[in-house]
Design a protein around this motif. Structure first.
Motif, PDB file in Angstrom:
ATOM      1  N   CYS A 112      -4.340  -3.200  -1.436  1.00 54.70           N
ATOM      2  CA  CYS A 112      -3.809  -4.471  -1.802  1.00 54.70           C
ATOM      3  C   CYS A 112      -3.865  -5.284  -1.403  1.00 54.70           C
ATOM      4  O   CYS A 112      -3.697  -5.168   0.254  1.00 54.70           O
ATOM      5  CB  CYS A 112      -2.430  -3.821  -2.587  1.00 54.70           C
ATOM      6  SG  CYS A 112      -1.512  -2.119  -2.996  1.00 54.70           S
ATOM      7  N   LEU A 117      -0.273   2.703  -5.758  1.00 56.27           N
ATOM      8  CA  LEU A 117      -0.911   1.594  -5.119  1.00 56.27           C
ATOM      9  C   LEU A 117      -2.303   1.616  -3.870  1.00 56.27           C
ATOM     10  O   LEU A 117      -1.251   2.268  -2.846  1.00 56.27           O
ATOM     11  CB  LEU A 117      -0.454  -0.244  -5.438  1.00 56.27           C
ATOM     12  CG  LEU A 117       0.516  -0.297  -6.990  1.00 56.27           C
ATOM     13  CD1 LEU A 117       0.873  -1.299  -6.927  1.00 56.27           C
ATOM     14  CD2 LEU A 117      -0.213   0.177  -8.105  1.00 56.27           C
ATOM     15  N   ASN A 118      -2.941   1.608  -4.158  1.00 52.36           N
ATOM     16  CA  ASN A 118      -3.493   1.393  -2.526  1.00 52.36           C
ATOM     17  C   ASN A 118      -4.629  -0.002  -2.365  1.00 52.36           C
ATOM     18  O   ASN A 118      -4.949  -0.226  -3.688  1.00 52.36           O
ATOM     19  CB  ASN A 118      -4.248   2.384  -2.098  1.00 52.36           C
ATOM     20  CG  ASN A 118      -2.899   3.372  -1.950  1.00 52.36           C
ATOM     21  OD1 ASN A 118      -2.382   3.520  -0.698  1.00 52.36           O
ATOM     22  ND2 ASN A 118      -2.675   4.456  -2.392  1.00 52.36           N
ATOM     23  N   ASN A 136       0.949  -1.432  -0.051  1.00 54.22           N
ATOM     24  CA  ASN A 136       0.313  -0.540   0.220  1.00 54.22           C
ATOM     25  C   ASN A 136       0.844   1.112  -0.401  1.00 54.22           C
ATOM     26  O   ASN A 136       1.367   1.561   0.917  1.00 54.22           O
ATOM     27  CB  ASN A 136      -0.673  -0.247   1.237  1.00 54.22           C
ATOM     28  CG  ASN A 136      -1.993  -0.734   1.127  1.00 54.22           C
ATOM     29  OD1 ASN A 136      -3.044  -1.298  -0.246  1.00 54.22           O
ATOM     30  ND2 ASN A 136      -1.922  -1.999   1.476  1.00 54.22           N
ATOM     31  N   VAL A 195      -4.912  -5.389  -6.004  1.00 58.12           N
ATOM     32  CA  VAL A 195      -4.576  -3.916  -5.655  1.00 58.12           C
ATOM     33  C   VAL A 195      -5.852  -3.356  -5.892  1.00 58.12           C
ATOM     34  O   VAL A 195      -6.498  -3.054  -7.870  1.00 58.12           O
ATOM     35  CB  VAL A 195      -4.022  -3.155  -6.880  1.00 58.12           C
ATOM     36  CG1 VAL A 195      -3.878  -1.994  -6.737  1.00 58.12           C
ATOM     37  CG2 VAL A 195      -1.645  -3.669  -7.025  1.00 58.12           C
ATOM     38  N   ARG A 249       2.171   4.426 -11.024  1.00 53.79           N
ATOM     39  CA  ARG A 249       0.228   4.872 -10.654  1.00 53.79           C
ATOM     40  C   ARG A 249       1.208   4.266  -8.471  1.00 53.79           C
ATOM     41  O   ARG A 249       2.416   3.307  -8.659  1.00 53.79           O
ATOM     42  CB  ARG A 249      -0.406   3.337 -10.572  1.00 53.79           C
ATOM     43  CG  ARG A 249      -1.342   4.027 -12.170  1.00 53.79           C
ATOM     44  CD  ARG A 249      -1.520   2.402 -12.557  1.00 53.79           C
ATOM     45  NE  ARG A 249      -2.387   2.217 -13.703  1.00 53.79           N
ATOM     46  CZ  ARG A 249      -4.194   3.125 -13.679  1.00 53.79           C
ATOM     47  NH1 ARG A 249      -4.593   3.267 -12.570  1.00 53.79           N
ATOM     48  NH2 ARG A 249      -4.847   3.572 -14.512  1.00 53.79           N
ATOM     49  N   SER A 294      -5.820   2.155  -8.064  1.00 54.25           N
ATOM     50  CA  SER A 294      -4.712   2.230  -8.035  1.00 54.25           C
ATOM     51  C   SER A 294      -4.984   4.350  -8.629  1.00 54.25           C
ATOM     52  O   SER A 294      -5.709   4.016  -9.875  1.00 54.25           O
ATOM     53  CB  SER A 294      -3.871   1.912  -9.270  1.00 54.25           C
ATOM     54  OG  SER A 294      -4.298   1.714 -10.225  1.00 54.25           O
TER      55      SER A 294
END
Length: 247
Positions: free
Chosen positions: A234, A231-232, A151, A184, A229, A187
């Motif tokens: 995750c 990412l979160n 994350n 993911v 990008r 994003s």
């Protein structure tokens, strides 16, 4: 000792190879101790969609000059040199399959397409999404970097589809250092990776290469080479499960 390709134990007496990476100045250097079964490594028989080809380089790069309103531009700049945000991009022909593959180089246009449209970096088809819309990615394992990783990770690596996971694991030296499959949920395209310039009496001079957010005032002084990008939401998942679910 675990093989970083098949994730099975390497038993005493089994042929094994230590993972290495290229030095910027040439030669090879060991990374954090990691090993693979010798038989798990395969010579590439498939060129990733984002890989560059020898025909996609210019004999001379277009000169970078200072813009009239600040920042940088190409001498003889064309509309296709910038994207919809006005970001200046590394100029490259798009001629995949012509010449020899350059596995260590990423083609800026195809990488940008994969990151923007969530395409598989290996085959160029749609990346995998589960029933909740979470996109599959194969990422270098860095769980020790911070709690909650990956994350908040920013990456230039496009997603992947399950049929291409096995190919990437067996044929890509980058993944031999240890990689994990990640789903993911969210994003955001947040910036670029590229070469940053600074003003001088002799014209713009290259300073360094790195990630430049879209909101940064340095964006106008950057020649972008890859899209980034963040990412979160995750979740790390089993590589074998991700592949088996689509077998």
């Amino acid at each position: 000792m675990i093989c970083t390709i098949c994730w099975q134990p390497i038993r005493n007496g089994e042929p094994r190879k230590r993972v290495t990476r290229s030095r910027p100045s040439g030669g090879m250097v060991p990374v954090t101790p990691a090993y693979t079964h010798k038989l798990c490594r395969q010579k590439p028989d498939r060129v990733p969609y984002i890989a560059a080809w020898s025909s996609e380089r210019f004999a001379a790069e277009p000169p970078v000059v200072q813009g009239l309103l600040g920042g940088i531009r190409y001498e003889g700049e064309m509309p296709a040199d910038r994207d919809g945000r006005g970001v200046l991009w590394l100029r490259r022909p798009d001629t995949p399959g012509k010449g020899r593959p350059r596995y260590v180089d990423v083609h800026p246009g195809r990488q940008r397409r994969c990151m923007a449209d969530l395409l598989c970096q290996v085959c160029g088809g749609p990346a995998d999404q589960d029933d909740d819309g979470r996109v599959l990615r194969l990422i270098e394992d860095a769980r020790a970097d911070w709690e909650g990783w990956p994350n908040d990770l920013v990456t230039t690596h496009p997603p992947i589809c399950p049929p291409c996971v096995a190919t990437a694991r067996a044929q890509c030296p980058h993944t031999w250092q240890g990689s994990v499959a990640v789903r993911v949920g969210r994003s955001e395209v947040c910036g670029v990776w590229g070469r940053r310039y600074t003003a001088s009496r002799l014209g713009p001079l290259p300073v360094e290469s790195g990630v430049v957010p879209f909101k940064s005032p340095l964006l106008g002084w950057t020649v972008a080479a890859q899209l980034v990008r963040a990412l979160n939401d995750c979740s790390i998942v089993s590589l074998d499960e991700a592949v088996a679910a689509h077998a």
